[in-house]
Design a protein around this motif. Sequence first.
Motif, PDB file in Angstrom:
ATOM      1  N   UNK A 209       0.811  -1.214   0.000  1.00  0.00           N
ATOM      2  CA  UNK A 209       0.000   0.000   0.000  1.00  0.00           C
ATOM      3  C   UNK A 209       0.848   1.268   0.000  1.00  0.00           C
ATOM      4  N   UNK A 210       2.183   1.121   0.047  1.00  0.00           N
ATOM      5  CA  UNK A 210       3.073   2.268  -0.137  1.00  0.00           C
ATOM      6  C   UNK A 210       3.625   2.295  -1.563  1.00  0.00           C
ATOM      7  N   UNK A 211       4.186   1.159  -2.019  1.00  0.00           N
ATOM      8  CA  UNK A 211       4.755   1.173  -3.373  1.00  0.00           C
ATOM      9  C   UNK A 211       3.696   1.300  -4.450  1.00  0.00           C
ATOM     10  N   UNK A 212       2.458   0.925  -4.141  1.00  0.00           N
ATOM     11  CA  UNK A 212       1.400   1.062  -5.134  1.00  0.00           C
ATOM     12  C   UNK A 212       1.142   2.518  -5.482  1.00  0.00           C
ATOM     13  N   UNK A 213       1.556   3.454  -4.624  1.00  0.00           N
ATOM     14  CA  UNK A 213       1.378   4.878  -4.941  1.00  0.00           C
ATOM     15  C   UNK A 213       2.075   5.227  -6.246  1.00  0.00           C
ATOM     16  N   UNK A 214       3.238   4.626  -6.484  1.00  0.00           N
ATOM     17  CA  UNK A 214       3.984   4.884  -7.716  1.00  0.00           C
ATOM     18  C   UNK A 214       3.314   4.240  -8.918  1.00  0.00           C
ATOM     19  N   UNK A 215       2.670   3.104  -8.702  1.00  0.00           N
ATOM     20  CA  UNK A 215       1.963   2.431  -9.787  1.00  0.00           C
ATOM     21  C   UNK A 215       0.641   3.124 -10.096  1.00  0.00           C
ATOM     22  N   UNK A 216      -0.126   3.445  -9.053  1.00  0.00           N
ATOM     23  CA  UNK A 216      -1.389   4.159  -9.250  1.00  0.00           C
ATOM     24  C   UNK A 216      -1.173   5.454 -10.017  1.00  0.00           C
ATOM     25  N   UNK A 217      -0.086   6.163  -9.704  1.00  0.00           N
ATOM     26  CA  UNK A 217       0.189   7.443 -10.361  1.00  0.00           C
ATOM     27  C   UNK A 217       0.411   7.274 -11.860  1.00  0.00           C
ATOM     28  N   UNK A 218       0.786   6.059 -12.276  1.00  0.00           N
ATOM     29  CA  UNK A 218       0.964   5.766 -13.700  1.00  0.00           C
ATOM     30  C   UNK A 218      -0.327   5.277 -14.357  1.00  0.00           C
ATOM     31  N   UNK A 219      -1.373   5.093 -13.556  1.00  0.00           N
ATOM     32  CA  UNK A 219      -2.621   4.548 -14.066  1.00  0.00           C
ATOM     33  C   UNK A 219      -2.771   3.064 -13.813  1.00  0.00           C
ATOM     34  N   UNK A 302       5.050  13.051  -7.743  1.00  0.00           N
ATOM     35  CA  UNK A 302       4.328  12.591  -8.929  1.00  0.00           C
ATOM     36  C   UNK A 302       5.166  11.578  -9.703  1.00  0.00           C
ATOM     37  N   UNK A 303       4.444  10.802 -10.526  1.00  0.00           N
ATOM     38  CA  UNK A 303       5.110   9.999 -11.551  1.00  0.00           C
ATOM     39  C   UNK A 303       4.673  10.616 -12.877  1.00  0.00           C
ATOM     40  N   UNK A 304       5.561  11.362 -13.504  1.00  0.00           N
ATOM     41  CA  UNK A 304       5.143  12.150 -14.656  1.00  0.00           C
ATOM     42  C   UNK A 304       4.192  13.230 -14.193  1.00  0.00           C
ATOM     43  N   UNK A 305       2.987  13.213 -14.760  1.00  0.00           N
ATOM     44  CA  UNK A 305       1.975  14.196 -14.363  1.00  0.00           C
ATOM     45  C   UNK A 305       0.989  13.645 -13.340  1.00  0.00           C
ATOM     46  N   UNK A 306       1.131  12.360 -12.997  1.00  0.00           N
ATOM     47  CA  UNK A 306       0.146  11.727 -12.115  1.00  0.00           C
ATOM     48  C   UNK A 306       0.614  11.624 -10.682  1.00  0.00           C
ATOM     49  N   UNK A 307      -0.345  11.671  -9.773  1.00  0.00           N
ATOM     50  CA  UNK A 307      -0.047  11.490  -8.360  1.00  0.00           C
ATOM     51  C   UNK A 307      -1.150  10.673  -7.722  1.00  0.00           C
ATOM     52  N   UNK A 308      -0.801   9.807  -6.797  1.00  0.00           N
ATOM     53  CA  UNK A 308      -1.785   9.047  -6.017  1.00  0.00           C
ATOM     54  C   UNK A 308      -1.301   9.002  -4.575  1.00  0.00           C
ATOM     55  N   UNK A 309      -2.219   9.247  -3.650  1.00  0.00           N
ATOM     56  CA  UNK A 309      -1.874   9.259  -2.232  1.00  0.00           C
ATOM     57  C   UNK A 309      -2.686   8.197  -1.500  1.00  0.00           C
ATOM     58  N   UNK A 310      -2.048   7.152  -0.996  1.00  0.00           N
ATOM     59  CA  UNK A 310      -2.787   6.142  -0.237  1.00  0.00           C
ATOM     60  C   UNK A 310      -3.400   6.753   1.035  1.00  0.00           C
ATOM     61  N   UNK A 381      -6.530  10.910  -3.467  1.00  0.00           N
ATOM     62  CA  UNK A 381      -6.581   9.793  -2.536  1.00  0.00           C
ATOM     63  C   UNK A 381      -6.997   8.483  -3.180  1.00  0.00           C
ATOM     64  N   UNK A 382      -6.304   7.409  -2.810  1.00  0.00           N
ATOM     65  CA  UNK A 382      -6.646   6.037  -3.217  1.00  0.00           C
ATOM     66  C   UNK A 382      -6.625   5.164  -1.961  1.00  0.00           C
ATOM     67  N   UNK A 383      -7.703   4.427  -1.736  1.00  0.00           N
ATOM     68  CA  UNK A 383      -7.784   3.621  -0.520  1.00  0.00           C
ATOM     69  C   UNK A 383      -6.657   2.592  -0.487  1.00  0.00           C
ATOM     70  N   UNK A 384      -5.963   2.535   0.632  1.00  0.00           N
ATOM     71  CA  UNK A 384      -4.823   1.634   0.777  1.00  0.00           C
ATOM     72  C   UNK A 384      -5.183   0.332   1.462  1.00  0.00           C
ATOM     73  N   UNK A 385      -6.358  -0.183   1.183  1.00  0.00           N
ATOM     74  CA  UNK A 385      -6.818  -1.439   1.785  1.00  0.00           C
ATOM     75  C   UNK A 385      -7.455  -2.321   0.719  1.00  0.00           C
ATOM     76  N   UNK A 386      -7.333  -3.624   0.915  1.00  0.00           N
ATOM     77  CA  UNK A 386      -8.107  -4.622   0.168  1.00  0.00           C
ATOM     78  C   UNK A 386      -8.757  -5.500   1.225  1.00  0.00           C
ATOM     79  N   UNK A 387     -10.070  -5.698   1.157  1.00  0.00           N
ATOM     80  CA  UNK A 387     -10.800  -6.280   2.273  1.00  0.00           C
ATOM     81  C   UNK A 387     -10.958  -7.791   2.212  1.00  0.00           C
ATOM     82  N   UNK A 388     -10.823  -8.381   1.059  1.00  0.00           N
ATOM     83  CA  UNK A 388     -11.062  -9.814   0.905  1.00  0.00           C
ATOM     84  C   UNK A 388     -10.220 -10.638   1.878  1.00  0.00           C
ATOM     85  N   UNK A 389     -10.848 -11.638   2.499  1.00  0.00           N
ATOM     86  CA  UNK A 389     -10.129 -12.560   3.378  1.00  0.00           C
ATOM     87  C   UNK A 389      -9.039 -13.283   2.600  1.00  0.00           C
ATOM     88  N   UNK A 390      -9.324 -13.630   1.362  1.00  0.00           N
ATOM     89  CA  UNK A 390      -8.332 -14.324   0.548  1.00  0.00           C
ATOM     90  C   UNK A 390      -7.107 -13.449   0.291  1.00  0.00           C
TER      91      UNK A 390
END
Length: 430
Positions: A209-219, A302-310, A381-390
């Motif tokens: 949920x931290x490194x995904x900020x860089x991926x989310x910012x890329x789409x 940002x990554x390029x022009x994109x930004x995402x904040x968990x 903002x992007x939620x930094x959680x996934x709720x599934x038990x799996x």
Amino acid sequence: MKKGKSGWILLLVAAMLVTIAAGCSQKPGGASGSGEKVVLEFVRWSNGPALDAEEEDKIKRFNESHPNIEVQMTLLPWDETFRKIELSLATNNPVDLFYWDVPAYAWYKDGLFKNLQPYFDRDLNMDEFDANLFEPFKFDGENMYAAPENYQTLTFYYNKTLFDKAGVSYPTADWTWEDVLAAAQKLTVTEGGKTTQYGFDATALGIWWAWMALSWAQGGQLVADVHEPTEVTLNTPENKAALQFIQDMIYKHKVSPDVATKDAGGLGFQTGQIAMYVGGDWDLGSLKEITDFEWGMAPIPKWGDGRATPYFMGAYVMANNTEHPEEAWEFIKWAMTENQKTLAEQQSWIPVHNPSRDAAPTPEWAPEGYKEARLNWTADGRIGDIYSIKWREAFDKYVAPMQDEIFINGGDVEAALKKAEQEVNALMKQ
């Protein structure tokens, strides 16, 4: 706070226990409408002396202002909190209220949460909240099942003293991750073949949920549905680029310590040997005690022009079988509205109530960039959680080892992503 993440696996048996046929003696307190004082049992985990004192003060102020209701709060260690709630929900007389964390999603699936949407519709002015940020708590896609009280988020911290010494300009909201790397190279100091100062701590980004900020910012995305994902997309160009960038800061550019070096040397931002890192806004409780150097804050780069904040949400849940739903809602509503002014002034948590958050004075200890970094992230903002038990099982079995392979062992990023994706999706399809 996110400290509870490490205990996910302890609660995978939650769904099994709710079938226990157990009776329980009546909790003290009169029934709704009886004219007697109603006692509500509320359980949450301890966050340490300072934050616990604020919780106790909150309960005290509510009880004093609501003479017909008495909230009795029990504070426990994180894992004991959820064991107590788990056993309580398996009885005919459960706790009335408890504090949300990801493992509780299993209990929602078993129908043990009160649907709070009718109360939201009746009593809250949603124009005073960022309703879009609440959407993850609509577990069925339509109705609120947890009532947010506060946000927690990630932010960018930097050592102003080290920047001044190196003649490097401070981070701004326009910085990209390439700017971070360029500054880190100037701020890394090596003497006699040994690095004595690192420009960045990339190891702090070693959790999904931290490194995904860089991926989310890329789409990029990890799952299409944070509630019931049917597959996880780990081996993507965006994830590969994000993880390769972070790994390169450690092993190629050598502007960050690896985990072993960091642990062996006791390296951390507060030692003054790390110039920049990404951390939770909950770190402010300890960072504000720093006196050896000046420090500042900035938004996630940002990554390029994109930004995402968990971001994450602290929230209340009402047991579906509570005998006092109106009184329990009265406490929740008060915590989401009237108490938000006090919450904002305390500065420990980020209030969900926009007018209260906007009106709060900036604390005297706040560093440069505090307001922009801590409070102005909501559009990204992007939620930094996934709720599934799996997912929780998959994380412990496959994703955590993948992260270790990349960040601790310096292994091949694409191979690690490919292997973990196959393992996770095989589990998700079981």
